[in-house]
Design a protein around this motif. Structure first.
Motif, PDB file in Angstrom:
ATOM      1  N   MET A  88     -11.075 -58.164 -82.639  1.00  0.00           N
ATOM      2  CA  MET A  88     -10.888 -57.949 -84.076  1.00  0.00           C
ATOM      3  C   MET A  88      -9.404 -57.730 -84.359  1.00  0.00           C
ATOM      4  SD  MET A  88     -14.051 -58.034 -85.143  1.00  0.00           S
ATOM      5  CE  MET A  88     -14.265 -57.153 -86.681  1.00  0.00           C
ATOM      6  N   ASN A 103      -7.990 -56.929 -87.738  1.00  0.00           N
ATOM      7  CA  ASN A 103      -7.858 -56.564 -89.142  1.00  0.00           C
ATOM      8  C   ASN A 103      -6.745 -55.532 -89.298  1.00  0.00           C
ATOM      9  OD1 ASN A 103      -8.347 -56.329 -91.860  1.00  0.00           O
ATOM     10  ND2 ASN A 103     -10.541 -56.021 -91.643  1.00  0.00           N
ATOM     11  N   GLY A 114      -6.923 -64.993 -85.231  1.00  0.00           N
ATOM     12  CA  GLY A 114      -8.309 -65.421 -85.154  1.00  0.00           C
ATOM     13  C   GLY A 114      -9.065 -65.382 -86.462  1.00  0.00           C
ATOM     14  N   TRP A 115      -8.361 -65.279 -87.587  1.00  0.00           N
ATOM     15  CA  TRP A 115      -9.050 -65.224 -88.870  1.00  0.00           C
ATOM     16  C   TRP A 115      -9.683 -66.567 -89.207  1.00  0.00           C
ATOM     17  CZ3 TRP A 115      -4.772 -62.475 -92.230  1.00  0.00           C
ATOM     18  CH2 TRP A 115      -4.603 -61.159 -91.755  1.00  0.00           C
ATOM     19  N   ARG A 129     -13.656 -68.416 -94.980  1.00  0.00           N
ATOM     20  CA  ARG A 129     -15.091 -68.332 -95.220  1.00  0.00           C
ATOM     21  C   ARG A 129     -15.380 -68.388 -96.715  1.00  0.00           C
ATOM     22  NH1 ARG A 129     -18.064 -63.296 -92.788  1.00  0.00           N
ATOM     23  NH2 ARG A 129     -17.403 -64.289 -90.860  1.00  0.00           N
ATOM     24  N   ASP A 166     -12.347 -61.751 -90.659  1.00  0.00           N
ATOM     25  CA  ASP A 166     -12.032 -61.330 -89.296  1.00  0.00           C
ATOM     26  C   ASP A 166     -13.370 -61.062 -88.623  1.00  0.00           C
ATOM     27  OD1 ASP A 166     -10.739 -60.259 -87.004  1.00  0.00           O
ATOM     28  OD2 ASP A 166     -10.945 -58.241 -87.832  1.00  0.00           O
ATOM     29  N   GLY A 167     -13.881 -62.068 -87.904  1.00  0.00           N
ATOM     30  CA  GLY A 167     -15.237 -61.944 -87.393  1.00  0.00           C
ATOM     31  C   GLY A 167     -16.204 -61.853 -88.554  1.00  0.00           C
ATOM     32  N   PRO A 168     -17.092 -60.844 -88.560  1.00  0.00           N
ATOM     33  CA  PRO A 168     -18.065 -60.723 -89.647  1.00  0.00           C
ATOM     34  C   PRO A 168     -17.498 -60.056 -90.906  1.00  0.00           C
ATOM     35  CG  PRO A 168     -18.419 -58.985 -88.046  1.00  0.00           C
ATOM     36  CD  PRO A 168     -17.339 -59.862 -87.483  1.00  0.00           C
TER      37      PRO A 168
END
Length: 254
Positions: free
Chosen positions: A1, A3, A161-162, A165, A181-183
């Motif tokens: 993560m 963030n 890694g963003w 979405r 950022d992931g979920p």
């Protein structure tokens, strides 16, 4: 993560900025305890620290600004890859005992942010995802306004890694792209409107947007845009504090 884990206001009048944000958002403000440095901590009414406040050095270039910290595993390695990708180093890496190693960088379009490898890995509550529960006083939205949104998106995808979405159409400005950022949806990326100021724009949660807007002007700030309704039924506004730093507020209309 990857963030945002911390936020920091660099200002030309620390005492005035402290009074402004305490009055507008209700933050508690305390001393960090760092020797030989006037670094103040902003915390919610529940005592959760969300960011810091410090005076800019006399004669420093630029203007008062809010900056965010992004976590990395190795600051020096990240610096090298950021520079290779067109970014720049605004302040070389340094280590603060008990805190960690950090550096101030800019993405290829010139927007500054910190990278940091904390000495101890502790969960951060500086950011709370908008709409996931009580968040008054926390950052709930991170907005990147960019002259070249495609390049900005590619940069943060590669280094943090963003993901893109979904989003909303914004006419000539293109899509208002949600960043994940992931979920976790951490904010959005948008083009720069005519007369706009590129960079990061951080939004703090309040419990009543109209009351908070009134406090902004009562304490010497300026409303630049809004309040306007956003998806989900809350309202947001963009403002400048009395020293000229940009920030945003998000909250319901009572």
């Amino acid at each position: 993560m990857a963030n945002f884990i911390w936020y920091e206001l660099l200002t030309d009048d620390a005492a005035a900025a402290q009074a402004f944000y305490a009055g507008v958002i209700g933050w508690q403000v305390g001393d960090s305890g760092i020797a030989d440095l006037d670094y103040r901590i902003f915390a919610t009414t529940e005592g959760e620290a969300i960011g810091g406040l410090m005076q800019r050095p006399p004669g420093a270039a630029g203007k008062p600004v809010w900056l965010g910290y992004l976590p990395v595993v190795d600051v020096d390695e990240s610096l090298a890859t950021i520079v290779e990708d067109g970014g720049s180093v605004l302040m070389p890496a340094w280590t603060m005992a008990g805190v960690g190693r950090m550096a101030l960088v800019a993405d290829p379009l010139g927007a500054p942010f910190y990278i940091m490898a904390a000495e101890e890995e502790r969960p951060s509550r500086a950011f709370v995802e908008h709409g996931t529960g009580p968040a008054t006083g926390h950052v709930v939205w991170n907005e990147r306004i960019a002259s070249d949104p495609d390049r900005a998106l590619a940069f943060f995808q590669r280094h943090f890694g963003w993901a893109h979405r979904g989003g909303m159409p914004m006419g000539e400005l293109g899509e208002y792209r949600f960043l994940a950022d992931g979920p976790v949806v951490l904010g959005a990326l948008m083009g720069c409107p005519p007369g706009g100021v590129p960079g990061w724009h951080f939004y703090f949660a309040v419990d009543d947007i109209d009351a908070a807007a009134a406090r902004v002007t009562e304490h010497g700030g300026t409303i630049a845009l809004g309040p306007m309704e956003i998806p989900g039924g809350d309202y947001s506004l963009s403002a400048l504090d009395p020293q000229g730093a940009r920030f945003g507020l998000v909250g319901p209309r009572r």
